[in-house]
Write a protein that holds these residues in place. Structure first.
Motif, short mmCIF file in Angstrom:
data_model
loop_
_atom_site.label_atom_id
_atom_site.label_comp_id
_atom_site.label_asym_id
_atom_site.label_seq_id
_atom_site.Cartn_x
_atom_site.Cartn_y
_atom_site.Cartn_z
N GLY A 40 4.91 88.68 1.17
CA GLY A 40 6.07 88.08 1.81
C GLY A 40 5.71 87.17 2.98
O GLY A 40 6.60 86.64 3.64
N GLY A 42 4.44 84.26 2.91
CA GLY A 42 4.72 82.86 2.63
C GLY A 42 3.55 82.14 1.97
O GLY A 42 3.57 80.91 1.82
N LYS A 43 2.54 82.90 1.54
CA LYS A 43 1.35 82.28 0.93
C LYS A 43 1.72 81.54 -0.35
O LYS A 43 1.35 80.38 -0.54
CB LYS A 43 0.30 83.37 0.61
N SER A 44 2.48 82.22 -1.23
CA SER A 44 2.83 81.58 -2.50
C SER A 44 3.70 80.35 -2.26
O SER A 44 3.55 79.33 -2.94
CB SER A 44 3.57 82.57 -3.41
N THR A 45 4.59 80.45 -1.29
CA THR A 45 5.45 79.31 -0.98
C THR A 45 4.60 78.10 -0.58
O THR A 45 4.82 76.99 -1.06
CB THR A 45 6.41 79.68 0.16
N1 LIG Z 1 12.36 81.54 -5.12
C1 LIG Z 1 12.68 82.21 -3.99
N2 LIG Z 1 13.98 82.42 -3.66
C2 LIG Z 1 14.30 83.09 -2.52
N3 LIG Z 1 13.41 83.61 -1.68
C3 LIG Z 1 12.10 83.47 -1.96
C4 LIG Z 1 11.67 82.77 -3.14
N4 LIG Z 1 10.30 82.77 -3.17
C5 LIG Z 1 9.93 83.44 -2.07
N5 LIG Z 1 10.98 83.85 -1.34
C6 LIG Z 1 10.93 84.56 -0.06
O1 LIG Z 1 10.10 83.83 0.80
C7 LIG Z 1 9.26 84.69 1.54
C8 LIG Z 1 7.79 84.34 1.30
O2 LIG Z 1 7.46 84.65 -0.05
P1 LIG Z 1 6.07 84.31 -0.71
O3 LIG Z 1 5.71 82.92 -0.38
O4 LIG Z 1 6.16 84.66 -2.15
O5 LIG Z 1 5.09 85.32 0.02
P2 LIG Z 1 3.63 85.83 -0.38
O6 LIG Z 1 3.12 85.03 -1.51
O7 LIG Z 1 2.83 85.67 0.87
O8 LIG Z 1 3.76 87.27 -0.74
C9 LIG Z 1 9.62 86.11 1.13
O9 LIG Z 1 10.53 86.63 2.08
C10 LIG Z 1 10.28 85.93 -0.19
O10 LIG Z 1 11.24 86.94 -0.42
#
Ligand SMILES: Nc1ncnc2c1ncn2[C@@H]1O[C@H](COP(=O)(O)OP(=O)(O)O)[C@@H](O)[C@H]1O
Ligand SMILES: [Mg+2]
Lengths: 245, 326
Positions: A40, A42-45
């Motif tokens: 959570g 934000g790495k994937s984002t």
């Molecule tokens: N498609 C999406 N819609 C709504 N919220 C999202 C989506 N993708 C990620 N999030 C939210 O954005 C935040 C960062 O997520 P993410 O980048 O996946 O983190 P990580 O990869 O570091 O685990 C989290 O709170 C997650 O719930």
């Protein structure tokens, strides 16, 4: 050394969630960058934005010194940024060779974008691409669902290498893998450096990336909280950052 | 060792299993009644089969891309009915055929558009179209089935040669062209990728929406084309034509090894599946079993085929998992 990717002030909102907060980052050419942070963070984002899958709400990205705005993953791929997603970007039922060439098939007798696949060339090139990453598999016709998790990541890395990526982004490539399989993937990634490929290795498991990383970047709650060369830090310091944010 | 491996991998291919099932059924009915395989019976069965082969190929390709079409039976009636009525209105035969086939294409497009634009299951979108297209056919019939206009060039499509009809050669042409498209062209690779894992496919830059739309349109076109062939053969446009054909074509595809979840299947399998169903029907009649048993036989075949295919794909996955444990 020059920077291959520079991000400035990236912000991303998901229906209210501020997933990326004013993130700036520089990535040096031919390095392995470990991007770590809890689930959570934000790495994937961040990497979805770098790979063109998502667009930032504000901020800029520079690739090899030029400002870029990716509208799709294809645009990023054309410039040489290849991403290996958390979920596998392979089709389980399809053969290794077909998977390596998905969307970039070698064709003949073309009519516009359509043509007949050069099956033999694709099989031979697939085998060669696998050998280049030290992955020795029996046949390019084996369906991917008959491979182990580590071998699958190897196929994806071989694919990125074959298409001469400059930057390879790996999102949690060692998730769900056994220790032995994880080591295999780490060896693939380590080998990339000498071939002139920059890699961004994302994980929430510091011990996976620490041995091979040149540079480490820690994220928490959508922000970058540390950005350090490995020589300037220790595993204890990084663990402390990860746990206490 | 490697030879052994390739024999095994051949046997676990679903369409090969279907082919073996086909041989077993042919031999079984032949033993029950020798006339099952004489020229007369083959002429009868292969005279009606081509239409089903063509529809099954369209359905199979669409299913491989990960979608369904329940409206094929209705399109199978609507297209020839409009062709006949247009000819009665004075439209030149070839132009009427062209416009009629366009209707199949348009129905396919609408199916695809509704499914993809509104993100609803194609099962529902095309279920709606099943009723709409059937209703339009009945309206187009205008009360009483119209006579068949003999200025239509039906001989070109259904002429009875010694053993086979022209329609079988049309079906083979469709099978060869689309077999090459599916198995040898890059478009085929995109279709498998889209049905196998849509996320992975689009992350590799494949426009999965366009791929699916192409398959919907192809399926609608083939259903209309096949329906036209049936009307040309019967020389009678019937509003009830193709009733329950949607289920039978899904059955043919599934018996031929096409997965309900997309990503798996072959044109060859769909062809064998369609032929198998027609010979099953004929065999049951010729063995002097009550014809009602046809549906029970078909039902059993579907279940056996799917259970068998699920078993093989689980085994294939297990090979990968065992390897990871080594
Ligand atoms: N498609 C999406 N819609 C709504 N919220 C999202 C989506 N993708 C990620 N999030 C939210 O954005 C935040 C960062 O997520 P993410 O980048 O996946 O983190 P990580 O990869 O570091 O685990 C989290 O709170 C997650 O719930
Ligand atoms: Mg993540």
């Amino acid at each position: 050394m020059e920077d291959i990717i520079v991000c400035e002030g990236l912000n991303k909102y998901y229906s209210g969630v501020h997933a990326l907060k004013d993130l700036s980052l520089k990535i040096k050419k031919d390095s392995v960058v470990g991007l770590i942070g809890d689930n959570g963070a934000g790495k994937s984002t961040l990497i979805k934005i770098l790979s063109g899958a998502h667009q930032p709400d504000s901020g800029h990205i520079y690739f090899e010194g030029n400002k870029v705005k990716f509208k799709s993953t294809k645009e990023a791929m054309n410039l040489g940024i290849e991403t290996i997603y958390q979920y596998s970007a392979l089709i389980p039922e399809m053969s290794i060779a077909r998977n390596i060439f998905i969307g970039r098939e070698q064709t003949q007798y073309n009519v516009g974008n359509f043509g007949l696949m050069k099956t033999k060339t694709m099989q031979d090139d697939a085998m060669k691409a696998l050998t280049d990453v030290e992955l020795h598999l029996r046949s390019p016709d084996t369906p991917v669902n008959q491979l182990s998790g580590g071998e699958r990541q190897g196929v994806v890395i071989a694919r990125a290498m074959y298409f001469k990526s400059k930057v390879l982004i790996l999102d949690e490539p060692t998730n769900h893998l056994s220790v032995k399989e994880t080591n295999k993937v780490l060896r693939f990634v380590e080998g990339l450096k000498s071939q002139g490929v920059t890699s961004i290795f994302i994980t929430h498991n510091l011990s996976h990336v620490y041995p091979i990383a040149d540079h480490l970047c820690v994220m928490a709650r959508g922000e970058k909280i540390a950005d350090l060369d490995k020589k300037d830090t220790t595993i204890d310091h990084l663990t402390d950052l990860l746990v206490n944010g | 060792m490697s030879k052994n491996y390739s024999l095994r991998s051949l046997l676990v291919r679903p369409e090969v299993a279907t082919f073996l099932m086909f041989l077993a059924i042919m031999i079984g009915f032949y033993i029950a009644n020798e006339r099952f395989l004489d020229a007369r019976n083959i002429r009868i069965v292969m005279g009606i089969t081509p239409e089903y082969i063509i529809v099954a190929i369209g359905i199979a390709i669409l299913m491989i891309s990960g979608e369904f079409d329940l409206s094929v039976g209705s399109v199978f009636a609507l297209v020839p009915m409009t062709i006949v009525q247009m000819v009665h209105q004075g439209i030149p035969p070839w132009f009427a055929i062209f416009l009629g086939l366009m209707i199949g294409i348009i129905v396919g497009f609408v199916n695809g558009f509704i499914t993809l634009r509104f993100g609803i299951p194609s099962f529902i979108a095309t279920l709606g179209m099943l009723y709409i297209a059937r209703s339009l056919t009945t309206v187009a019939t205008a009360g009483f089935p119209p006579p068949f206009p003999h200025i239509l060039p039906n001989e070109l499509f259904v002429y009875q040669f010694e053993l086979f009809r022209a329609s079988l050669y049309w079906a083979l042409l469709v099978a060869v062209v689309l077999g090459v498209m599916l198995h040898r062209s890059n478009v085929g690779n995109w279709i498998y990728a889209t049905g196998g894992d849509q996320n992975a496919a689009s992350s590799m830059g494949i426009k999965t929406g366009n791929v699916k739309m192409f398959c919907f349109i192809l399926c609608g076109f083939l259903a209309g084309f096949a329906g036209m062939i049936q009307t040309f053969r019967l020389e009678a446009p019937l509003p009830s034509q193709g009733y329950l054909l949607e289920l039978e074509s899904i059955a043919a595809a599934v018996i031929g090894g096409v997965s309900l979840f997309g990503g798996i299947g072959t044109v060859f399998g769909a062809v064998i599946g369609a032929i198998l169903i027609r010979f099953l029907e004929s065999g049951i009649i010729m063995a002097r079993i009550d014809a009602e048993w046809f549906r029970a036989g078909l039902g059993s075949l579907i279940i056996i085929a799917v259970v068998f295919n699920t078993y093989i794909s689980r085994r294939a996955t297990r090979i990968g998992q065992n390897k990871a444990k080594d």
